[in-house]
Design a protein around this motif. Structure first.
Motif, short mmCIF file in Angstrom:
data_model
loop_
_atom_site.label_atom_id
_atom_site.label_comp_id
_atom_site.label_asym_id
_atom_site.label_seq_id
_atom_site.Cartn_x
_atom_site.Cartn_y
_atom_site.Cartn_z
N VAL A 48 0.84 -1.20 0.00
CA VAL A 48 0.00 0.00 0.00
C VAL A 48 0.87 1.25 0.00
O VAL A 48 0.64 2.19 -0.76
CB VAL A 48 -0.94 0.01 1.22
CG1 VAL A 48 -1.70 1.32 1.29
CG2 VAL A 48 -1.92 -1.17 1.14
N LEU A 52 1.07 4.12 -2.85
CA LEU A 52 0.89 5.55 -2.59
C LEU A 52 2.02 6.34 -3.24
O LEU A 52 1.81 7.34 -3.89
CB LEU A 52 0.88 5.81 -1.08
CG LEU A 52 0.81 7.28 -0.67
CD1 LEU A 52 -0.45 7.92 -1.24
CD2 LEU A 52 0.85 7.42 0.84
N HIS A 111 -15.25 4.01 -3.51
CA HIS A 111 -14.26 4.98 -3.05
C HIS A 111 -13.06 4.30 -2.41
O HIS A 111 -11.98 4.84 -2.38
CB HIS A 111 -14.90 5.94 -2.04
CG HIS A 111 -15.90 6.86 -2.66
ND1 HIS A 111 -17.12 7.11 -2.08
CD2 HIS A 111 -15.89 7.54 -3.82
CE1 HIS A 111 -17.81 7.93 -2.85
NE2 HIS A 111 -17.09 8.21 -3.91
N PRO B 43 -11.72 14.73 -6.05
CA PRO B 43 -12.50 13.50 -6.18
C PRO B 43 -12.73 12.77 -4.87
O PRO B 43 -13.15 11.62 -4.89
CB PRO B 43 -11.64 12.67 -7.12
CG PRO B 43 -10.24 13.07 -6.79
CD PRO B 43 -10.30 14.52 -6.35
N ASP B 46 -8.13 9.91 -1.39
CA ASP B 46 -7.46 8.87 -2.16
C ASP B 46 -7.49 7.55 -1.38
O ASP B 46 -7.05 7.50 -0.23
CB ASP B 46 -6.02 9.30 -2.42
CG ASP B 46 -5.25 8.25 -3.18
OD1 ASP B 46 -4.93 8.47 -4.35
OD2 ASP B 46 -4.99 7.17 -2.59
N PRO B 47 -8.00 6.50 -2.00
CA PRO B 47 -8.15 5.24 -1.27
C PRO B 47 -6.83 4.63 -0.83
O PRO B 47 -6.77 4.02 0.23
CB PRO B 47 -8.87 4.33 -2.28
CG PRO B 47 -8.72 4.99 -3.61
CD PRO B 47 -8.52 6.44 -3.37
N VAL B 48 -5.81 4.82 -1.62
CA VAL B 48 -4.53 4.22 -1.26
C VAL B 48 -3.92 4.92 -0.05
O VAL B 48 -3.46 4.27 0.90
CB VAL B 48 -3.55 4.25 -2.45
CG1 VAL B 48 -2.19 3.75 -2.03
CG2 VAL B 48 -4.10 3.42 -3.61
N ALA B 49 -3.97 6.23 -0.08
CA ALA B 49 -3.43 6.98 1.05
C ALA B 49 -4.23 6.64 2.31
O ALA B 49 -3.67 6.44 3.39
CB ALA B 49 -3.51 8.48 0.78
N ARG B 50 -5.51 6.54 2.15
CA ARG B 50 -6.34 6.19 3.30
C ARG B 50 -5.97 4.80 3.83
O ARG B 50 -5.84 4.60 5.03
CB ARG B 50 -7.80 6.21 2.89
CG ARG B 50 -8.71 5.58 3.91
CD ARG B 50 -10.10 5.42 3.36
NE ARG B 50 -10.88 6.64 3.48
CZ ARG B 50 -11.91 6.93 2.70
NH1 ARG B 50 -12.24 6.11 1.72
NH2 ARG B 50 -12.59 8.02 2.90
N SER B 51 -5.78 3.86 2.91
CA SER B 51 -5.40 2.51 3.33
C SER B 51 -4.08 2.53 4.08
O SER B 51 -3.91 1.84 5.08
CB SER B 51 -5.25 1.59 2.11
OG SER B 51 -6.51 1.28 1.58
N LEU B 52 -3.16 3.33 3.59
CA LEU B 52 -1.86 3.39 4.26
C LEU B 52 -2.04 3.88 5.69
O LEU B 52 -1.48 3.33 6.63
CB LEU B 52 -0.94 4.34 3.49
CG LEU B 52 0.43 4.56 4.15
CD1 LEU B 52 1.17 3.23 4.27
CD2 LEU B 52 1.26 5.55 3.34
N ARG B 55 -4.36 1.37 7.73
CA ARG B 55 -3.88 -0.03 7.74
C ARG B 55 -5.00 -1.01 7.41
O ARG B 55 -5.08 -2.09 7.99
CB ARG B 55 -3.27 -0.38 9.11
CG ARG B 55 -2.33 0.64 9.69
CD ARG B 55 -0.89 0.41 9.31
NE ARG B 55 -0.77 0.04 7.90
CZ ARG B 55 0.32 -0.43 7.33
NH1 ARG B 55 1.37 -0.63 8.03
NH2 ARG B 55 0.37 -0.72 6.07
N ALA B 57 -7.00 -2.35 3.84
CA ALA B 57 -7.10 -2.22 2.38
C ALA B 57 -8.55 -2.38 1.92
O ALA B 57 -8.92 -1.95 0.83
CB ALA B 57 -6.21 -3.23 1.70
N GLY B 58 -9.36 -3.03 2.74
CA GLY B 58 -10.75 -3.26 2.33
C GLY B 58 -10.87 -4.27 1.21
O GLY B 58 -11.78 -4.20 0.39
N GLY B 114 -2.59 -5.11 -2.53
CA GLY B 114 -2.97 -4.39 -1.32
C GLY B 114 -4.21 -5.01 -0.72
O GLY B 114 -5.33 -4.62 -1.03
#
Lengths: 354, 354
Positions: A48, A52, A111, B43, B46-52, B55, B57-58, B114
């Motif tokens: 991840v 990023l 999202h 938009p 950002d899903p990736v930044a959020r995942s980072l 912790r 990934a969903g 991820g």
DNA sequence: ATGAAAGCGCTAACAT
DNA sequence: ATGTTAGCGCTTTCAT
């Protein structure tokens, strides 16, 4: 990773390079890094964090209108999935199935998906998930429907394909026809479809097919307002059977049942048998898609290359060089006349036998 | 997001909250944030930044031993996929299909995924992708095979299931049997299988079934070394047919063909017909899995709940509370005796008719 | 061949 | 109800 670098007395850059650019390191050092990593239980760069930083997720998302599991019940959908999976595999990217149930309007899953682009397969034009996808700053390819301004699309020429089928039936002499179609909008309507609902259908494919049928039969003087159209929200063989039953109960004079999918047609065939109607002598039945089961059943249908459809969509998405004009790929379809279509019985035949 | 916050004269936290915790904001401000976002073309997070950051990934990863697209050819695999998709959907998490071709040992796709966990479906115990998965610091659930120390597993009791089948055949009087099995290792071996290869098979399921068969027939005095076993790398009906042909060409005296999958058995049935052998009068054929096609064909087989298998694996993974002991779910199987198994013809019957 | 510095875009404590 | 601060773990110039 920091602690690993510390332990080794090197910088984090070096550790990163050990994983991502072996050529930037002395083999000896690389070996040491990897070994120490193992010893310390460092599992390698976090995907991840890497995504990023590199702005690449290494996956494409797939949005379906249906419950995810629906895709695994419908042979045509499976074909599309397989083709898409093939394209992804070829490019080494993952395929992320987005959990978007039709019922709940929970768009969050869209999202949350860490993907580099989306393939949207056969959703209504007012689907909120679709809106969410389009709002994301990643490329998108639509398969079949809907048509969205400026968005790449892959699909057959539905109007042309079903017109060819209609002409076949017209040529055989059918004038009293009925139609079994799939869901026309997000609300459930299991039953007859007024012309207005046909024209306002949010599923573009179904709307196009109905329109093309109307036009083709109008050419030989059939008033489409008189033609019974039965809709089913769910898409199973049983639904096709019940739809056929509903239609034939009210319109026994119908000589041909035009179904907008093979699945529905298979159900219609079953219902015909149940009623003791011989196909095609007493009733003509046609499908759409060209799935294997249809071939086995000898169904007259329009064949479309479903696997190719998925693959083409995948390739289009993965080759998303910032194109100027949106690209559209139109797939070839083919009318396959088999054993479920024949001229209608005339009244004479009906009363006195052929 | 920073520029959005600046534009609005609020902090980034507030913007974040507008998306993630509506209750932390005045509705009015939230409305303003969202509207300004739209105007500025932001938009959403950002899903990736959020995942980072979170912790999470969903998504869960799915590793198959085969080409990704294989999963869409085998009805049993489709069932597993559907069950897994169902579980994911229920939890609102994505299903990330990992592009892992069996040929190329490119493990990078596993590292790049991820995901919050992996489901591994039916891979050999020496699969490098499997090793890569286990090296990742996320929970893992294995379906069917292999057995890995300390890792959750979902699958049937293969030994018990096939023993029941073997006892059925033994009871009918079969002593001259042959076996058609799936791939036993990563290297291709389309042909007869020496006992040593059977015992060293890297696909635990196949090995277990062969061992159990050997044991069951040994009990009635059959020397397993004399029993022909034919292996096929690919898993299609045609492969089943060619395997049956190969076996029967060399061992025409065989009275029963035990197949380790329904797909292979369906092929064996086709080959029997081609040779003019009546089933079950001249030849008994059995399968394993209980797919719909097998039921239609009237195949005697062992049924296992494939959909449930996938769903159970998904639930197990998603409920990965740091469990102490690894969990194992054993699924019920059921011997379904249908129309392809019967007593062998005696010599008398063979020469003089029944 | 290796290191230092910067920042990808976000959210969660902890203030205020 | 809103802001401040501090990273999540990594890769990438650019220097050395």
């Amino acid at each position: 990773m920091a602690s690993l670098a510390a332990e080794l007395g090197v910088s984090r850059t070096t550790v990163s390079n050990a994983y991502n650019r072996p050529d930037q390191l002395s083999p000896e050092l690389r070996r040491r890094v990897l070994e120490t990593a193992r010893r310390l239980g460092y599992p390698g760069p976090d995907p991840v964090a890497r995504s990023l930083r590199t702005r690449k997720a290494g996956a494409v998302g797939l949005l379906l209108t249906e419950n995810l599991s629906y895709a695994f019940r419908d042979p045509a959908a499976i074909g599309v999935l397989e083709g898409l999976a093939l394209a992804c595999e070829g490019a080494g990217v993952g395929l992320h199935l987005v959990p978007a149930s039709p019922g709940r309007d929970d768009v969050a899953a869209v999202h949350r998906a860490g993907v580099d682009g989306f393939v949207v397969y056969s959703v209504p034009d007012d689907d909120p998930h679709l809106a969410a996808v389009l709002a994301r700053p990643v490329p998108t390819v639509v398969i079949d429907q809907p048509r969205v301004e400026g968005v790449d699309r892959v699909g057959p020429d539905d109007a042309a394909a079903i017109t060819e089928l209609a002409d076949h039936l017209v040529g055989l002499g059918h004038r009293k026809v009925g139609v079994l179609c799939m869901r026309l909008a997000r609300d459930r309507n299991d039953g007859f479809v007024p012309v207005e609902r046909q024209q306002n259908a949010h599923f573009h494919v179904q709307r196009t097919r109905l329109e093309a049928l109307a036009k083709a039969f109008a050419r030989v003087g059939v008033d489409w307002a008189e033609v019974p159209v039965v809709e089913r929200f769910d898409h199973t063989v049983d639904d096709g059977a019940s739809a056929a039953r509903q239609l034939l109960d009210s319109y026994p004079q119908v000589t041909a049942l035009i179904c907008t999918s093979d699945i529905l047609a298979l159900g219609a065939l079953a219902e015909a048998e149940r009623r003791g109607l011989r196909v095609p002598a007493d009733l003509t039945v046609t499908g759409f898609d060209g799935i294997a089961e249809a071939e086995r059943a000898g169904l007259t249908t329009v064949h479309q290359p479903v696997l190719e459809k998925g693959r083409a969509a995948g390739k289009l998405l993965l080759a998303s060089a910032d194109h100027g004009a949106p690209r559209v790929i139109t797939l070839n379809t083919e009318l396959r006349i088999r054993n479920t279509s024949a001229p209608p019985r005339t009244m004479e035949e009906h009363w006195f036998g052929p």
